[in-house]
Design an enzyme around this catalytic site. Structure first.
Site, PDB file in Angstrom:
ATOM      1  N   GLY A 156      34.561  40.229  43.942  1.00  0.00           N
ATOM      2  CA  GLY A 156      34.878  39.352  42.629  1.00  0.00           C
ATOM      3  C   GLY A 156      35.015  38.507  42.540  1.00  0.00           C
ATOM      4  O   GLY A 156      35.365  36.865  42.199  1.00  0.00           O
ATOM      5  N   ASN A 196      41.756  42.256  32.069  1.00  0.00           N
ATOM      6  CA  ASN A 196      41.009  43.305  32.851  1.00  0.00           C
ATOM      7  C   ASN A 196      42.424  43.728  31.942  1.00  0.00           C
ATOM      8  O   ASN A 196      42.728  45.147  32.208  1.00  0.00           O
ATOM      9  CB  ASN A 196      41.530  42.697  34.513  1.00  0.00           C
ATOM     10  N   GLN A 229      35.266  42.648  34.561  1.00  0.00           N
ATOM     11  CA  GLN A 229      35.698  43.814  33.720  1.00  0.00           C
ATOM     12  C   GLN A 229      33.875  43.218  33.144  1.00  0.00           C
ATOM     13  O   GLN A 229      34.240  45.449  31.985  1.00  0.00           O
ATOM     14  CB  GLN A 229      36.812  43.414  32.806  1.00  0.00           C
ATOM     15  N   CYS A 269      47.461  43.323  41.131  1.00  0.00           N
ATOM     16  CA  CYS A 269      47.954  42.803  42.175  1.00  0.00           C
ATOM     17  C   CYS A 269      50.061  42.191  41.505  1.00  0.00           C
ATOM     18  O   CYS A 269      50.112  41.789  42.002  1.00  0.00           O
ATOM     19  CB  CYS A 269      47.653  41.465  41.490  1.00  0.00           C
TER      20      CYS A 269
HETATM   21  C1  LIG Z   1      38.565  43.231  39.620  1.00  0.00           C
HETATM   22  C2  LIG Z   1      38.619  41.518  39.245  1.00  0.00           C
HETATM   23  C3  LIG Z   1      38.216  40.654  39.948  1.00  0.00           C
HETATM   24  C4  LIG Z   1      38.428  40.933  41.603  1.00  0.00           C
HETATM   25  O1  LIG Z   1      37.195  41.607  41.797  1.00  0.00           O
HETATM   26  P1  LIG Z   1      37.226  41.808  43.745  1.00  0.00           P
HETATM   27  O2  LIG Z   1      36.462  42.877  43.819  1.00  0.00           O
HETATM   28  O3  LIG Z   1      38.422  43.125  43.439  1.00  0.00           O
HETATM   29  O4  LIG Z   1      37.560  40.635  44.228  1.00  0.00           O
HETATM   30  C5  LIG Z   1      38.458  39.545  39.818  1.00  0.00           C
HETATM   31  N1  LIG Z   1      38.443  39.225  37.519  1.00  0.00           N
HETATM   32  C6  LIG Z   1      38.481  40.396  37.187  1.00  0.00           C
HETATM   33  C7  LIG Z   1      38.832  40.678  35.640  1.00  0.00           C
HETATM   34  C8  LIG Z   1      38.872  41.769  37.805  1.00  0.00           C
HETATM   35  O5  LIG Z   1      39.234  42.117  37.104  1.00  0.00           O
END
Ligand SMILES: *Cc1c(COP(=O)(O)O)cnc(C)c1O
Length: 383
Positions: free
Chosen positions: A69, A149, A177, A323
């Site tokens: 993501g 999220n 999400q 985070c």
């Molecule tokens: C987890 C998340 C990301 C990051 O994705 P990764 O695959 O962990 O890099 C980005 N945006 C949202 C909304 C997320 O929940």
């Protein structure tokens, strides 16, 4: 262990793992090589690309694999903004985005771009009027996430995209999400770019994808070989791609069934909390939010303290975003929603998933009221 942190990550589905395993061992071949085993892997990648495209209502040449993501968000934002710089240097986003979007945009802000953050209401829904008012002649990109999220609120992307279309502005959404939890069709949503990630939908970590509508001009951000039609250099993560494809296939097959069960467990948890614990606040939209997300503020105590006590009782939840854990600074999402910092500090996010049961929720409801009562009795904030 009762796992209630599915918005942070999900366990790999056993069926997904089973599909992936041969690609770590006997089927290790590089899809860019000429041998027949390599070509089989190349064809497999294209089959999966096709299947992901059809799930999203896209063409297969509009899907590119990434490392997750975060990379998809970076590619969408930096790739589009830098390539379209001659048309303007103004970007619009919101204050509740994931750090992958906020930090990418901040980087551009430090490198010659202007950024405006659209406010959200107390449920975390983007203010459409404010969005329109922020649009300028030189706006080249709007990035607004699909489902949040931390609180689970779902944005009216169809309305935002109408505005973007009318003004000729490229529209990206972080759908990490929502993919696998909500039905997604890129044309119905009206988005030009969409980010998704494997590990949020019972697939592996380190794999994701991005949808980029035909005709959208952008620069790659990872340079090197010609993989992914030179959009994303680097030897393909074949096991990851296999896992992502299988996970997405399984997720969309059972969306409604899963949502019904998960929502009833989540509502059971919230009803129980409301009944047994005073001074609690539900964050996020009461209706328009992800079925598994329950974000609650407990007044006069620290969210971290609740999490530690829950962990000792064998229950895993989160303070909101992975985070920002470890800091007692209220989350940027809750702040943007106007939640006072003294309330925001006592926040716990429960995010439910496929394996959760009524017994899990009963167990949480057995221990949580006592934890909150004990912490409040000790808390200087309660005095
Ligand atoms: C987890 C998340 C990301 C990051 O994705 P990764 O695959 O962990 O890099 C980005 N945006 C949202 C909304 C997320 O929940």
């Amino acid at each position: 262990m009762i796992y209630l942190d599915h918005n942070a990550t999900t366990p790999v589905d056993p069926q997904v793992l089973k599909e992936m395993l041969p690609y770590f061992s006997e089927r290790y071949h590089n899809p860019s090589s000429v041998c027949s085993k390599s070509q089989e892997n190349r064809e497999l990648i294209e089959t999966i690309r096709h299947s992901i495209a059809s799930i999203l209502g896209a063409h297969e040449d509009e899907i590119f694999f990434t490392s997750g993501g975060t990379e998809s968000d970076n590619l969408a934002i930096k790739g589009v903004a830098l390539r379209n710089r001659d048309k303007g240097n103004h970007i619009i986003t919101s204050g509740i985005e994931h750090p992958a979007v906020l930090e990418a945009v901040k980087y551009l802000g430090e490198n010659g771009f202007r950024v405006d953050y659209v406010p959200v209401d107390r449920y975390g829904i983007v203010d459409l009027e404010a969005l329109e008012m922020n649009i300028r002649k030189d706006t080249v990109l709007i990035s607004i996430m699909h489902a949040n999220n931390e609180v689970g609120t779902i944005q009216p992307l169809e309305e935002i995209s109408k505005t973007a279309r009318r003004e000729g502005i490229i529209f990206h959404t972080d759908a990490v999400q929502s993919v696998g939890k909500l039905p997604i069709n890129v044309d119905r949503l009206g988005v030009d770019l969409l980010s998704l990630s494997g590990h949020k939908l019972y697939g592996p970590k380190g794999i994701g994808a991005i949808y980029i509508r035909r005709g959208i001009e952008f620069y790659p951000i990872i340079h090197g070989g010609h993989q992914e039609r030179s959009v994303r250099a680097g030897t393909e993560n074949v096991p990851g791609i296999v896992g992502l494809g299988k996970a997405l296939e399984l997720a969309v097959k059972n969306i409604e069934e899963h949502n019904t069960i998960i929502k009833s467990l989540r509502d059971m948890l919230w009803d129980g909390i409301k009944k047994s614990i005073p001074d609690v606040v539900l964050n996020g939209h009461p209706e328009n939010r992800l079925a598994g997300t329950l974000n609650v503020s407990f007044r006069n105590i620290e969210g971290e303290a609740i999490l530690l006590a829950l962990d000792m009782a064998g229950i895993a939840a989160s303070s909101g975003s992975a985070c920002s854990s470890g800091s007692s600074v209220p989350s940027h999402v809750l702040s943007a929603m106007g939640l006072p910092p003294e309330v925001g500090r006592g926040t716990v996010r429960f995010s439910l998933g496929h394996q959760n049961t009524r017994e899990d929720i009963e167990k949480v409801l057995q221990v949580l009221p006592g934890i909150v009562q004990r912490l409040r009795a000790m808390s200087p904030l309660s005095q």
